[in-house]
Enzyme design. Structure first.
Site, PDB file in Angstrom:
ATOM      1  N   ASP A  69       0.928  -1.335   0.021  1.00 36.81           N
ATOM      2  CA  ASP A  69       0.106  -0.060  -0.126  1.00 36.81           C
ATOM      3  C   ASP A  69       0.868   1.188  -0.044  1.00 36.81           C
ATOM      4  OD1 ASP A  69       0.824  -0.464   2.553  1.00 36.81           O
ATOM      5  OD2 ASP A  69      -1.123  -0.795   3.501  1.00 36.81           O
ATOM      6  N   ASN A  90      -8.014  -1.874  14.197  1.00 36.38           N
ATOM      7  CA  ASN A  90      -9.521  -2.277  13.771  1.00 36.38           C
ATOM      8  C   ASN A  90      -9.345  -3.465  13.034  1.00 36.38           C
ATOM      9  OD1 ASN A  90      -8.323  -1.290  11.270  1.00 36.38           O
ATOM     10  ND2 ASN A  90      -9.692   0.192  11.111  1.00 36.38           N
ATOM     11  N   HIS A 124      -7.352  -3.961   9.916  1.00 37.23           N
ATOM     12  CA  HIS A 124      -7.283  -3.979   8.580  1.00 37.23           C
ATOM     13  C   HIS A 124      -6.116  -4.726   8.135  1.00 37.23           C
ATOM     14  CE1 HIS A 124      -5.113   0.249   9.352  1.00 37.23           C
ATOM     15  NE2 HIS A 124      -3.998  -0.740   9.224  1.00 37.23           N
ATOM     16  N   GLU A 151      -9.998  -1.498   5.368  1.00 35.50           N
ATOM     17  CA  GLU A 151     -10.463  -1.009   6.493  1.00 35.50           C
ATOM     18  C   GLU A 151     -11.878  -1.982   6.516  1.00 35.50           C
ATOM     19  OE1 GLU A 151      -8.692   0.425   8.531  1.00 35.50           O
ATOM     20  OE2 GLU A 151      -8.362   2.618   7.517  1.00 35.50           O
TER      21      GLU A 151
HETATM   22  C1  F6R Z   1       1.433  -0.863   6.158  1.00 33.46           C
HETATM   23  C2  F6R Z   1       0.142  -1.614   6.216  1.00 33.46           C
HETATM   24  C3  F6R Z   1      -0.888  -1.569   7.553  1.00 33.46           C
HETATM   25  C4  F6R Z   1       0.048  -1.603   8.917  1.00 33.46           C
HETATM   26  C5  F6R Z   1      -0.861  -1.966  10.019  1.00 33.46           C
HETATM   27  C6  F6R Z   1      -0.004  -1.933  11.177  1.00 33.46           C
HETATM   28  O1  F6R Z   1       1.746  -1.167   5.073  1.00 33.46           O
HETATM   29  O2  F6R Z   1      -0.507  -2.135   5.443  1.00 33.46           O
HETATM   30  O3  F6R Z   1      -1.850  -2.563   7.646  1.00 33.46           O
HETATM   31  O4  F6R Z   1       0.682  -3.234   8.823  1.00 33.46           O
HETATM   32  O5  F6R Z   1      -1.750  -0.521  10.099  1.00 33.46           O
HETATM   33  O6  F6R Z   1       0.842  -0.617  11.297  1.00 33.46           O
HETATM   34  P1  F6R Z   1       1.996  -0.931  12.622  1.00 33.46           P
HETATM   35  O7  F6R Z   1       2.900  -1.856  12.133  1.00 33.46           O
HETATM   36  O8  F6R Z   1       2.745   0.595  12.323  1.00 33.46           O
HETATM   37  O9  F6R Z   1       1.439  -1.147  13.564  1.00 33.46           O
END
Ligand code: F6R
Length: 253
Positions: free
Chosen positions: A67, A136, A138, A143
């Site tokens: 992403d 949440n 995702h 989401e």
């Molecule tokens: C990032 C991504 C997100 C993160 C998630 C957790 O490329 O796709 O799904 O993996 O938001 O983020 P952290 O590791 O910063 O807690």
């Protein structure tokens, strides 16, 4: 789902780096899907160290973004492309074109998403997708409410995600509200998935992913249907799992 519980985030990173390295050693031309964020950082550091010690050849590996924020300058330290190049690709001397990017500055984001899907398809797909998980539930930026049939596309970030990601920005106001993200169906096509989680803020999301109903309101639950998923988490992230005790015994067995 293979559940692995480690005591600390450092042990998670070590175990995950070994998992990735063993896949790459078995398949030197592996296609790796790369998440960004705090969780995989220690894994990328360890892969870099192994490469620099001459123990992990990476010259044939091809990388795919999971992403990217929309409208962020790739020179900004928070741009996911910038993070991946800084934390992994540059230190291991990867060719710039070995990363299939998601260009969040493309004039036509829908065309960019289609281009990425086509690049993925024509490459033969991802061998190992590394994922984190949002508080949440995702994965990528899919989401709650994202369709299980979703493909790479432009998405709106939920407020909880904006607040959570504000730790990487100067203030919540400047966190991008939109992103390009591989879809849930796109992620599901990876031949193997490695999901990492650390800290008690992820405990609810982990228990829903593993033990909750499979539903778009719980996006990571799609992984219950995937034949090759490994979840490596620390004890805090595993703390709400009913099956945590058996997972822990499995690790120590
Ligand atoms: C990032 C991504 C997100 C993160 C998630 C957790 O490329 O796709 O799904 O993996 O938001 O983020 P952290 O590791 O910063 O807690």
């Amino acid at each position: 789902m293979d559940l692995v519980v480690q005591d600390t985030p450092e042990a998670v990173a070590e175990c995950a780096a070994q998992h990735v390295a063993s896949r790459v050693l078995a398949l030197p031309s592996a296609h790796l899907g790369l998440a960004t964020g705090a969780t995989p950082r220690g894994v990328y550091q360890r892969l870099t160290n192994a490469h620099q010690r001459g123990m992990l050849p990476l010259s044939e590996v091809r990388y795919f973004m999971l992403d990217e924020y929309v409208g962020i300058d790739t020179k900004e330290p928070t741009s996911f492309q910038n993070v991946l190049r800084r934390e992994l690709l540059s230190p291991v001397g990867a060719e710039p074109h070995s990363l299939e990017i998601l260009d969040g500055n493309a004039a036509d984001l829908s065309a960019e998403a289609d281009r990425f899907e086509e690049a993925l398809r024509s490459s033969g797909g991802i061998d190992l997708q590394i994922l984190g998980i949002g508080t949440n539930g995702h994965i990528g930026f899919n989401e709650p409410g994202s369709s299980f049939t979703s493909r790479t596309r432009m998405v709106e970030l939920h407020e909880e995600t904006v607040q959570s990601n504000s730790r990487y920005f100067d203030s919540p106001e400047v966190v991008p509200r939109k992103a390009l993200s591989q879809g849930l169906a796109t992620i599901f096509e990876a031949r193997s998935i490695l999901l990492l989680a650390t800290g008690d803020s992820k405990a609810r999301a982990i228990s829903s992913m593993v033990e909750g109903p499979t539903s778009p309101s719980n996006p990571a639950s799609i992984l219950q249907r995937h034949p090759d998923v490994t979840v490596i988490m620390d004890a805090a992230a595993a703390s709400r799992l009913r099956s945590a005790q058996s997972a822990i015994s499995k690790v120590s067995a």
